[in-house]
Scaffold this active site. Sequence first.
Site, PDB file in Angstrom:
ATOM      1  N   HIS A   1     -35.587 -20.970  -6.197  1.00  0.00           N
ATOM      2  CA  HIS A   1     -36.938 -21.413  -6.535  1.00  0.00           C
ATOM      3  C   HIS A   1     -37.052 -21.656  -8.043  1.00  0.00           C
ATOM      4  O   HIS A   1     -37.605 -22.674  -8.488  1.00  0.00           O
ATOM      5  CB  HIS A   1     -37.971 -20.364  -6.075  1.00  0.00           C
ATOM      6  CG  HIS A   1     -39.386 -20.693  -6.431  1.00  0.00           C
ATOM      7  ND1 HIS A   1     -40.324 -21.051  -5.504  1.00  0.00           N
ATOM      8  CD2 HIS A   1     -40.025 -20.709  -7.636  1.00  0.00           C
ATOM      9  CE1 HIS A   1     -41.483 -21.294  -6.119  1.00  0.00           C
ATOM     10  NE2 HIS A   1     -41.326 -21.084  -7.413  1.00  0.00           N
ATOM     11  N   GLU A   2     -36.480 -20.726  -8.826  1.00  0.00           N
ATOM     12  CA  GLU A   2     -36.580 -20.858 -10.295  1.00  0.00           C
ATOM     13  C   GLU A   2     -35.698 -21.981 -10.832  1.00  0.00           C
ATOM     14  O   GLU A   2     -36.132 -22.752 -11.694  1.00  0.00           O
ATOM     15  CB  GLU A   2     -36.219 -19.529 -10.983  1.00  0.00           C
ATOM     16  CG  GLU A   2     -37.052 -18.322 -10.572  1.00  0.00           C
ATOM     17  CD  GLU A   2     -38.561 -18.588 -10.554  1.00  0.00           C
ATOM     18  OE1 GLU A   2     -39.261 -17.912  -9.785  1.00  0.00           O
ATOM     19  OE2 GLU A   2     -39.033 -19.485 -11.271  1.00  0.00           O
TER      20      GLU A   2
ATOM     21  N   HIS B   1     -37.192 -25.358 -10.539  1.00  0.00           N
ATOM     22  CA  HIS B   1     -38.142 -25.713 -11.601  1.00  0.00           C
ATOM     23  C   HIS B   1     -37.427 -26.410 -12.761  1.00  0.00           C
ATOM     24  O   HIS B   1     -37.990 -27.296 -13.404  1.00  0.00           O
ATOM     25  CB  HIS B   1     -38.868 -24.470 -12.143  1.00  0.00           C
ATOM     26  CG  HIS B   1     -40.056 -24.041 -11.342  1.00  0.00           C
ATOM     27  ND1 HIS B   1     -41.127 -24.860 -11.076  1.00  0.00           N
ATOM     28  CD2 HIS B   1     -40.343 -22.854 -10.771  1.00  0.00           C
ATOM     29  CE1 HIS B   1     -42.038 -24.204 -10.366  1.00  0.00           C
ATOM     30  NE2 HIS B   1     -41.579 -22.975 -10.162  1.00  0.00           N
TER      31      HIS B   1
ATOM     32  N   CYS C   1     -46.230 -20.385  -5.714  1.00  0.00           N
ATOM     33  CA  CYS C   1     -45.730 -20.680  -7.048  1.00  0.00           C
ATOM     34  C   CYS C   1     -46.801 -20.376  -8.085  1.00  0.00           C
ATOM     35  O   CYS C   1     -47.985 -20.655  -7.874  1.00  0.00           O
ATOM     36  CB  CYS C   1     -45.317 -22.155  -7.152  1.00  0.00           C
ATOM     37  SG  CYS C   1     -44.597 -22.571  -8.764  1.00  0.00           S
TER      38      CYS C   1
END
Length: 184
Positions: A153-154, A157, A110
């Site tokens: 993954h994004e 966030h 990351c």
Amino acid sequence: MITMQDIIREGHPTLAKVATEVSVPLSKDDVKLMNNMLQFIINSQSPEIAKKYQLRESVGLAAPQLNLDKRIIAVHTEDEKGKLYSIALANPKIVSYSEEMTYLPTGEGCLSIDREVEGFVPRHRRVTIQGYNVKGQLVKFRVRDYVAVVFQHEIDHLNGHLFTDRINKEQPLAPIANAQPLEF
Ligand SMILES: CC(C)(C)[C@H](NC(=O)Nc1cc(F)cc(F)c1)C(=O)N(CC(=O)NO)CC1CCCC1
Ligand SMILES: [Zn+2]
């Protein structure tokens, strides 16, 4: 231009927060941010620019990583067949996902985590994403495998999740149920 100095690192409280939806129709500022985020990723994949500005070669970025409380992400990467996914999305949603899972056999990293963290990160193998593009159009598309990992993954966030939260603490390399590791 966005550089590594603009990216907050693990421990910063913003990375653990649920980000706020941006208003639609998109403001000029949000469209500019979306384009700047995409440009950062493209820059990071240019050897000259990445070297000059010391950028980590990236494939995705989420606005909270810039300490911005906005549900905006950008992705610029190819899938296994070489199809380019280059898109910034406002208020992205995973509207459906496969039960079948996948994971990167090398684990994940990351931009906001300056250390190696070993362990498999369970991801859905296929996801359908919906969100607003820079033209303000609501777009919906299905992605699988590596590209699906990047989008998950994004979007994580935006919900205050880091990939490290998803690794099996007791057995980081334990096989993941109902999962095929991604073949590179
Ligand atoms: C953290 C970092 C290592 C910079 C990672 N880069 C990356 O995976 N680059 C890469 C991968 C390839 F398969 C081929 C290639 F050419 C370059 C990345 O950008 N991210 C994005 C991020 O941190 N977003 O918040 C982490 C990735 C781990 C899995 C998905 C995204
Ligand atoms: Zn990340």
